[in-house]
Design an enzyme around this catalytic site. Sequence first.
Site, PDB file in Angstrom:
ATOM      1  N   LYS A 228       0.829  -1.203   0.000  1.00  0.00           N
ATOM      2  CA  LYS A 228       0.000   0.000   0.000  1.00  0.00           C
ATOM      3  C   LYS A 228       0.864   1.253   0.000  1.00  0.00           C
ATOM      4  O   LYS A 228       2.053   1.224   0.320  1.00  0.00           O
ATOM      5  CB  LYS A 228      -0.918   0.019   1.227  1.00  0.00           C
ATOM      6  CG  LYS A 228      -0.174   0.250   2.562  1.00  0.00           C
ATOM      7  CD  LYS A 228      -0.056   1.718   2.914  1.00  0.00           C
ATOM      8  CE  LYS A 228       0.689   2.013   4.198  1.00  0.00           C
ATOM      9  NZ  LYS A 228       2.094   1.610   4.276  1.00  0.00           N
TER      10      LYS A 228
ATOM     11  N   GLY B 219      10.489  -2.486   5.472  1.00  0.00           N
ATOM     12  CA  GLY B 219      10.820  -1.258   6.184  1.00  0.00           C
ATOM     13  C   GLY B 219      10.830  -0.025   5.321  1.00  0.00           C
ATOM     14  O   GLY B 219      11.471   0.968   5.674  1.00  0.00           O
TER      15      GLY B 219
ATOM     16  N   LEU C  60       5.765   0.607   2.615  1.00  0.00           N
ATOM     17  CA  LEU C  60       4.833   0.137   1.590  1.00  0.00           C
ATOM     18  C   LEU C  60       3.958  -1.020   2.070  1.00  0.00           C
ATOM     19  O   LEU C  60       3.333  -1.698   1.268  1.00  0.00           O
ATOM     20  CB  LEU C  60       5.607  -0.289   0.328  1.00  0.00           C
ATOM     21  CG  LEU C  60       6.451   0.808  -0.337  1.00  0.00           C
ATOM     22  CD1 LEU C  60       7.121   0.271  -1.596  1.00  0.00           C
ATOM     23  CD2 LEU C  60       5.597   2.031  -0.671  1.00  0.00           C
ATOM     24  N   GLY C  61       3.907  -1.225   3.373  1.00  0.00           N
ATOM     25  CA  GLY C  61       2.991  -2.214   3.921  1.00  0.00           C
ATOM     26  C   GLY C  61       3.429  -3.649   3.743  1.00  0.00           C
ATOM     27  O   GLY C  61       2.586  -4.544   3.638  1.00  0.00           O
ATOM     28  N   SER C  62       4.744  -3.904   3.735  1.00  0.00           N
ATOM     29  CA  SER C  62       5.225  -5.275   3.524  1.00  0.00           C
ATOM     30  C   SER C  62       4.782  -6.210   4.640  1.00  0.00           C
ATOM     31  O   SER C  62       4.402  -7.364   4.387  1.00  0.00           O
ATOM     32  CB  SER C  62       6.750  -5.289   3.391  1.00  0.00           C
ATOM     33  OG  SER C  62       7.373  -4.791   4.565  1.00  0.00           O
ATOM     34  N   SER C  63       4.819  -5.750   5.885  1.00  0.00           N
ATOM     35  CA  SER C  63       4.431  -6.626   7.001  1.00  0.00           C
ATOM     36  C   SER C  63       2.939  -6.938   6.959  1.00  0.00           C
ATOM     37  O   SER C  63       2.517  -8.059   7.257  1.00  0.00           O
ATOM     38  CB  SER C  63       4.815  -5.988   8.341  1.00  0.00           C
ATOM     39  OG  SER C  63       4.110  -4.780   8.554  1.00  0.00           O
TER      40      SER C  63
ATOM     41  N   GLU D 109       0.207  -7.616  12.956  1.00  0.00           N
ATOM     42  CA  GLU D 109       0.789  -6.279  12.826  1.00  0.00           C
ATOM     43  C   GLU D 109       1.148  -5.708  14.195  1.00  0.00           C
ATOM     44  O   GLU D 109       2.164  -5.020  14.343  1.00  0.00           O
ATOM     45  CB  GLU D 109      -0.208  -5.348  12.127  1.00  0.00           C
ATOM     46  CG  GLU D 109      -0.253  -5.498  10.620  1.00  0.00           C
ATOM     47  CD  GLU D 109       0.909  -4.776   9.972  1.00  0.00           C
ATOM     48  OE1 GLU D 109       0.785  -3.585   9.635  1.00  0.00           O
ATOM     49  OE2 GLU D 109       1.966  -5.414   9.835  1.00  0.00           O
TER      50      GLU D 109
ATOM     51  N   ASP E 208      -2.852  -0.423   7.053  1.00  0.00           N
ATOM     52  CA  ASP E 208      -2.074  -1.247   6.128  1.00  0.00           C
ATOM     53  C   ASP E 208      -2.744  -2.593   5.881  1.00  0.00           C
ATOM     54  O   ASP E 208      -2.883  -3.038   4.735  1.00  0.00           O
ATOM     55  CB  ASP E 208      -0.667  -1.478   6.676  1.00  0.00           C
ATOM     56  CG  ASP E 208       0.207  -0.242   6.615  1.00  0.00           C
ATOM     57  OD1 ASP E 208      -0.342   0.865   6.507  1.00  0.00           O
ATOM     58  OD2 ASP E 208       1.443  -0.384   6.680  1.00  0.00           O
TER      59      ASP E 208
END
Length: 388
Positions: A19, A155, A158-161, A208, A219
Site C-alpha cells: 500500500k 521497512g 509500503l505495507g510489507s508486514s 501487525e 495497512d
Amino acid sequence: FRLVHAHLIMSVRVSAPGKVILFGEHAVVQGKTAIATALSLRTSVTVTPRSRDPQQQTTVTLALHDVHADAKWTWEQDALANIVKPDPFHPAPCSESLFSQLFSLVGPPYQGLEHPGITPEHMKGVAAFLYLLLSLRGDNNQGFIFSVNSELPIGAGLGSSAAFCVSLVGALAETFNVWKCSGCEKCTSGYPCHEQAVHLNQWALQGERIMHGNPSGVDNAVATHGHALKFTKAAGYSLIEKTPTLRILITNTKVPRSTKILVEGVLRKTEAYPAIMKPTLDLVHTISEQALVYFDNYFNEINGGTSVDDALTNLEKHLGVLMNLNQHLLTGGLGVGHAALDKVCEISARHGLTSKLTGAGGGGCAITLLPHSTSPGSVDQFKQEIRE
C-alpha cells in the site's frame, strides 16, 4: 487478497498487495483520517502439507525465500501445541509474556535465522507467524511448509508486514477451514466475502501489533481489500468507490527505519506537548478530508460538462498543494522526516513536481505526483536525477 489452489501438490497460495498512504500518516494512529490505496506489488504465502514420512510429518518450516533463510520447528520437540490455545474465530492480541515465549523460539539454534540477511523485523515477523499459526490451526498438528515470497521492500513504508500477515492469515484460514461465513461460494472461488474479509483483517491486525506495537490498522485493511480506502481508528475503514486515475512515482530511499519507534516517538511528543501537537494532527486530518472533497469535485466537474483533461488538471493542482502541506507538517511538526526524503522533495520542486513521504517516514519511501501532462522525457530526467 487473492487465493489460488494448486490441487496437484495439495498446496494453497494466497497473495496480498502492499500500500501507499496518500494522506494522514501518523495522525491516523491518533484517531484522524488517512487515505491509502493498494499497489500492484504483492507478497505471497504458499502452504504445502508435509509428506507422511514420520520424520517430517510434524515439522513446520517457514521458508523466507527473499533472504534465503528457513526456520523449522516440530510440534513435539518445541511443544508448540501447548503455547497458544487455538481460538480461530475470536481474534485476540498477543500478550507480552506470550510474545517473549514465542520470540524465544525464533532465535538460534533454529536453522537459518543467523543468516546475515535476517533483520530484527524478520525476527518479529517470524514471531507473528508462530502466533497466527498456533491461534488459527484448531487441533491440527500436521507438518507444513510455509513459503514466503515478496515483491515489497521491508521497512520502506509500503505495507510489507501487513501484506505478509494478510496473505498468511488467508492461507491459514484456507488450510484449516476457518470460515466465518461457513465457506460461501465467493470465498471458495478465491476472494473472501465481506464477513470473511473482516475476520481475516482482524487476525492480520494481531500480527501487525506483534511487529509494530500500535499500528493504525490501515495497512492490513488495504492489503485485505486491495482497494483505495478512508480509514479512522474509531470508524474503521470505508472503501472509496470512485477514485480518479493518478500517476504516482515511488522512490525508495533505502534508508532503514522502525515504524514502531517512529510511531511511539510521535505519541510521546503528543503526550508531552498536547497544545502544539494536537492542532498539528488536526491539520493533517483536515488535509485528508479535503482530498476526499477534491476527489468528489473531480467527478462532479466531469458530470457537469467539464472535460476530463481540465478536471484532472484541477485535481492534480489541488492534490499537489495538499501533498506539500502534508509533507511540511510531517517533517517540521511531527518530526518524522529524513535528509533523503528532503532531497527527493527538493529535486521534485526543481522539476515542477510535488513529493511527500509515505508511511512512517524517517527514511523509507516517498511518493511523487506525476501530472498527466508530464512527458515521458521529463519523468526520465527526474528519475535519473533521483538515482544520482
